[in-house]
Structure formats: C-alpha cells, structure tokens
Scaffold this motif. Sequence first.
Motif, PDB file in Angstrom:
ATOM      1  N   THR A  81       0.821  -1.194   0.000  1.00  0.00           N
ATOM      2  CA  THR A  81       0.000   0.000   0.000  1.00  0.00           C
ATOM      3  C   THR A  81       0.860   1.250   0.000  1.00  0.00           C
ATOM      4  OG1 THR A  81      -0.105   0.044   2.411  1.00  0.00           O
ATOM      5  CG2 THR A  81      -1.835  -1.164   1.254  1.00  0.00           C
ATOM      6  N   VAL A 116      -7.194 -12.767   4.297  1.00  0.00           N
ATOM      7  CA  VAL A 116      -7.223 -11.823   3.177  1.00  0.00           C
ATOM      8  C   VAL A 116      -6.948 -10.404   3.672  1.00  0.00           C
ATOM      9  CG1 VAL A 116      -8.694 -10.779   1.404  1.00  0.00           C
ATOM     10  CG2 VAL A 116      -8.735 -13.255   1.762  1.00  0.00           C
ATOM     11  N   GLU A 120      -3.940  -8.128   2.389  1.00  0.00           N
ATOM     12  CA  GLU A 120      -4.311  -6.950   1.602  1.00  0.00           C
ATOM     13  C   GLU A 120      -3.894  -5.639   2.259  1.00  0.00           C
ATOM     14  OE1 GLU A 120      -5.463  -6.659  -1.328  1.00  0.00           O
ATOM     15  OE2 GLU A 120      -6.158  -8.668  -1.848  1.00  0.00           O
ATOM     16  N   SER A 121      -4.170  -5.488   3.547  1.00  0.00           N
ATOM     17  CA  SER A 121      -3.972  -4.181   4.188  1.00  0.00           C
ATOM     18  C   SER A 121      -3.245  -4.247   5.517  1.00  0.00           C
ATOM     19  CB  SER A 121      -5.332  -3.520   4.420  1.00  0.00           C
ATOM     20  OG  SER A 121      -6.062  -4.247   5.405  1.00  0.00           O
ATOM     21  N   SER A 129      -3.525   1.212  -2.180  1.00  0.00           N
ATOM     22  CA  SER A 129      -2.472   0.599  -2.985  1.00  0.00           C
ATOM     23  C   SER A 129      -2.075   1.531  -4.117  1.00  0.00           C
ATOM     24  CB  SER A 129      -2.944  -0.744  -3.551  1.00  0.00           C
ATOM     25  OG  SER A 129      -3.824  -0.536  -4.645  1.00  0.00           O
ATOM     26  N   MET A 137      -9.930  -4.615   2.806  1.00  0.00           N
ATOM     27  CA  MET A 137      -9.871  -5.701   1.833  1.00  0.00           C
ATOM     28  C   MET A 137      -9.486  -5.191   0.446  1.00  0.00           C
ATOM     29  SD  MET A 137     -12.947  -8.264   3.106  1.00  0.00           S
ATOM     30  CE  MET A 137     -12.298  -9.650   2.135  1.00  0.00           C
ATOM     31  N   GLN A 138      -8.947  -3.960   0.411  1.00  0.00           N
ATOM     32  CA  GLN A 138      -8.373  -3.376  -0.806  1.00  0.00           C
ATOM     33  C   GLN A 138      -9.312  -3.496  -2.011  1.00  0.00           C
ATOM     34  OE1 GLN A 138      -4.670  -1.825  -1.084  1.00  0.00           O
ATOM     35  NE2 GLN A 138      -6.124  -1.282   0.508  1.00  0.00           N
ATOM     36  N   TYR A 184      -9.276 -12.559  -7.107  1.00  0.00           N
ATOM     37  CA  TYR A 184      -9.378 -11.405  -6.204  1.00  0.00           C
ATOM     38  C   TYR A 184      -8.184 -10.479  -6.403  1.00  0.00           C
ATOM     39  CZ  TYR A 184     -10.768  -8.917  -1.943  1.00  0.00           C
ATOM     40  OH  TYR A 184     -11.187  -7.956  -1.050  1.00  0.00           O
ATOM     41  N   ASN A 185      -7.029 -11.066  -6.651  1.00  0.00           N
ATOM     42  CA  ASN A 185      -5.807 -10.280  -6.816  1.00  0.00           C
ATOM     43  C   ASN A 185      -5.623  -9.745  -8.227  1.00  0.00           C
ATOM     44  OD1 ASN A 185      -2.625 -10.588  -7.643  1.00  0.00           O
ATOM     45  ND2 ASN A 185      -2.881  -9.609  -5.648  1.00  0.00           N
ATOM     46  N   TYR A 206       0.805 -13.926  -3.711  1.00  0.00           N
ATOM     47  CA  TYR A 206      -0.370 -13.530  -2.928  1.00  0.00           C
ATOM     48  C   TYR A 206      -1.202 -14.750  -2.556  1.00  0.00           C
ATOM     49  CZ  TYR A 206      -5.035 -11.625  -2.011  1.00  0.00           C
ATOM     50  OH  TYR A 206      -6.255 -11.337  -1.460  1.00  0.00           O
TER      51      TYR A 206
END
Length: 241
Positions: A81, A116, A120-121, A129, A137-138, A184-185, A206
Amino acid sequence: MRLPLQIVAIVLAFVPPAFAAERVLLANGFDMHCNHHTQLGSMIRLYMNPGESSYIELRPEEIASFETVPDSPPVSLASNTAGPRTDTRLNPADLNAMLATAGQQHNLDADLLASVVKAESNGNTHAVSRAGARGLMQLMPETAAEQGVVDSFRPDENVRGGSAYLNDLLVRYHDNIALALAAYNAGPAAVDKYHGIPPYHETRAYVARVIHEFNRRVLARQVYAHVGGFPSVDPASTPSQ
C-alpha cells in the motif's frame, strides 16, 4: 461454513505476539510460536501463554531448534500500500466481530477473511495501494461500486463488500479457493485467460501467502480448541513467516 476441500491445514500455528517469546523451528520445515518450553520426560512441552494451563507436547525429534522472538513495533502500513493517509486500525474485537458477521452472511470461514485482510492491508482501514485499491480488503473503486460500497474506508462497508466479492468468486470457481484468491488479486479475466492461476509473480505469491496464513489459523483454532479456549486476535497482528 464453507471450508474448501483444497485447503489442508499443514502448517503449525501462531500465538499472539504479546505472548510469543519463542519461535519453534520444526524438523518438517515449518514453525510455530510459544511463550516458553520445558522438557518433561521424553516430551517437549510448549506453553502457549505465560502460565502453564495451555500447552502442546512434541517429541524432541520433531523440533529442530528454538529462537527467541524479539519485541518489535507493529507494521505501520501494509507492504503493498501507499498514500498519505495515516495508519488506522480497528480494535481487534471490533474487526473480529465484523469478519465473523460477514462470514456468517456469506457462508465463509472468518479465518479466511482475516487472512485476506492481513495480506491486503495488514489491518489498516485507510490503506491505499498504488493501483488505487482501498481499505481493509483493498477494494478497487469499480468493485466497490458493484458491491454497493459507498465509502471503502468505512471498515464495515469494506468488509461487507470484500466478503461479498470473494464469495462471488468462490461460487464462480466452484469453491476452488486458489482460483478465487487469484481472481481477487489479478481479476477474473486473467484467471479465465490462463485457465488457472495467472503466471504473475505477485499473484502467485499472494495466493500462497493467503493460503499459508489461512492454514496456520485453521490449525491454531484446532490447537486452542484442544488446550481450551481460542483467543481473540487481530487478523493483522499475526507474525508473518
């Protein structure tokens, strides 16, 4: 509660950093954390907290070595991020409650959601990001809009939207958690294009990171259930391996 069959808990578990004073390197290549240990007869007893009520026992040949865990400050921002916002974290109990509620609503394991969030964060509600994904959860702006999320920096909205999106991906890929995480990524288009996890280093790392964390949490749950009582833990506070 959905628990994809592809996931097998093979990695030994974490203990909250406030209690973890030793890292136990195992002969099988994995590791775990404990507060302290002692040898009793032919077994090594690993204590999960400063007292002696919670412990597990291993054979000496199952343990390669012990390392002291140094005290360290929490990470201020997730590594993926960037942005000017300050690091804002929820009370662990509040975040756990949000994840549990979202898990119940979408038939998802709350430990999967916590894994997750960590990847993610790292629990930063204002994480942004480089690509513009936001919050716990970005969520990308278009994904947030699709899920009815008005403000991605509101933890409850972000978790609701991210959980719904992950659930949609699990349905799309027939509960194949690796493909759902890859989508998701990197996006579903990339997964569909390559008929599997895309050959992107970031995406593969990831997926492996989230599954590794999820496996640790599942086994941790089993260990604490065995010794009596599972502590409330901030999803972002688990030490990375």
